[in-house]
Design an enzyme around this catalytic site. Sequence first.
Site, PDB file in Angstrom:
ATOM      1  N   TYR A  43       8.709   1.777  -8.512  1.00 35.13           N
ATOM      2  CA  TYR A  43       8.506   1.626  -9.978  1.00 35.13           C
ATOM      3  C   TYR A  43       9.321   2.646 -10.646  1.00 35.13           C
ATOM      4  O   TYR A  43       9.003   2.889 -11.808  1.00 35.13           O
ATOM      5  CB  TYR A  43       6.935   1.386 -10.398  1.00 35.13           C
TER       6      TYR A  43
ATOM      7  N   LYS B 240       3.462   0.387   5.249  1.00 34.31           N
ATOM      8  CA  LYS B 240       4.433  -0.229   6.094  1.00 34.31           C
ATOM      9  C   LYS B 240       5.293   0.574   6.486  1.00 34.31           C
ATOM     10  O   LYS B 240       6.461   0.684   6.544  1.00 34.31           O
ATOM     11  CB  LYS B 240       5.108  -1.394   5.150  1.00 34.31           C
TER      12      LYS B 240
ATOM     13  N   ASP C  51       0.512  -6.298   6.177  1.00 32.96           N
ATOM     14  CA  ASP C  51       0.514  -7.639   6.440  1.00 32.96           C
ATOM     15  C   ASP C  51      -0.901  -7.904   7.190  1.00 32.96           C
ATOM     16  O   ASP C  51      -1.794  -8.891   6.632  1.00 32.96           O
ATOM     17  CB  ASP C  51       1.647  -8.150   7.106  1.00 32.96           C
TER      18      ASP C  51
ATOM     19  N   ASP D 110      -0.080  -3.258  -6.589  1.00 34.87           N
ATOM     20  CA  ASP D 110       0.240  -4.227  -7.683  1.00 34.87           C
ATOM     21  C   ASP D 110      -0.218  -5.584  -7.006  1.00 34.87           C
ATOM     22  O   ASP D 110      -1.100  -6.343  -7.567  1.00 34.87           O
ATOM     23  CB  ASP D 110       1.327  -4.365  -8.120  1.00 34.87           C
TER      24      ASP D 110
END
Length: 335
Positions: free
Chosen positions: A126, A173, A207, A231
């Site tokens: 962002y 991740k 994940d 988000d």
Amino acid sequence: MAKHTIVLIPGDGIGPEVTRATRRVLEAAGLSVEWVELPAGAAALEQGFDTVLPQRTLAAITAHKVALKGPVTTPVGKGFKSVNVQLRQKLNLYAAVRPVRSLAGVKTRYEGVDMVIVRENTEGLYSGIENEVVPGVVTSLKVASQAACTRIARFAFRYATRRHRKQITVFHKANIMKMSDGLFLDCARKIHEEEYPNIDYQELIIDAGCMKLVQDPARMDVLLMENLYGDLVSDLCAGLVGGLGVVPGSNIGDDAAVFEAVHGSAPDIAGKGIANPLALIMSGVMMLNHLHEEVIAAKIRTAYDAVLSAGKHLTRDLGGQAGTDEFADAVIAKF
Ligand code: NAD
């Protein structure tokens, strides 16, 4: 009781409907307040401002330090930077806090969900840094700074300690984004080891973390993650407990705080009087706790829990027939 001055941003779409309902509930519960109502989003453009976040709105939040905000629509493709991203970056509201809990009377696939998402609010993807490298090839830069990663980790551990939470799980991740997510993890580990070793700490690749969330969400406690993951996971978790109509949120900085629901302006149901105001009412309760108005906060929470349990005045998203105002009236009737 001290009189509070709170900036009220009605917002767009269902925003004016749910902020009006929330304001009524807060006042009926006994909050002594002067609202400073100012626009943001498409409403600001309609009122003649040349920007979606007028300087006057920003200055009022800076001065009064607290705002209750309805969802806003940022016009897409017209060159306006998202109001929410601007607010969070300009006011340094670095921590988004989103409690997600099962509610008696709201039927879902899961029971016993009671977790809090702590989302880094100022950087990651962002940052708004995008480039066209050559025609047909673009990049979006994911920014992670040691200062911001450390700040959000410390916030999450402090929050967990104050709220008597037992565990923090970081979603990441770092197996792919070794530097940016790697730094996020390093900072969280360091705060855990050096400052809060008493809080249980674990890391999950996002994940696998999402799979665990839908398999057994009741096992999760505080979830800590960077901006984009927070988000996405916020909406996923909303779906576990009844949808976007029941998940509140706050954006907290060292100098100001903005309270708003996780949901957007819901243009598909705007103006129909059927939006669920509960998520914003719950955000109002978070705001009251922030303002040390714990008694009024508890009164409102007890009232909406009772309305949900009784099941007579549920809005359509929760399987009922009540409109926005009817739900708010039912909460007020419980005081
Ligand atoms: P949305 O959250 O507005 O709506 C998603 C779905 O949930 C819709 O079907 C909607 O009707 C339903 N829904 C949302 N809130 C509800 C409520 N209180 N009661 C009943 N049903 C509700 O998401 P979207 O459609 O992706 O976004 C619409 C607009 O909102 C976009 O312009 C987006 O940028 C903006 N947005 C703003 C914020 C914010 O201001 N904080 C957050 C998210 C999206």
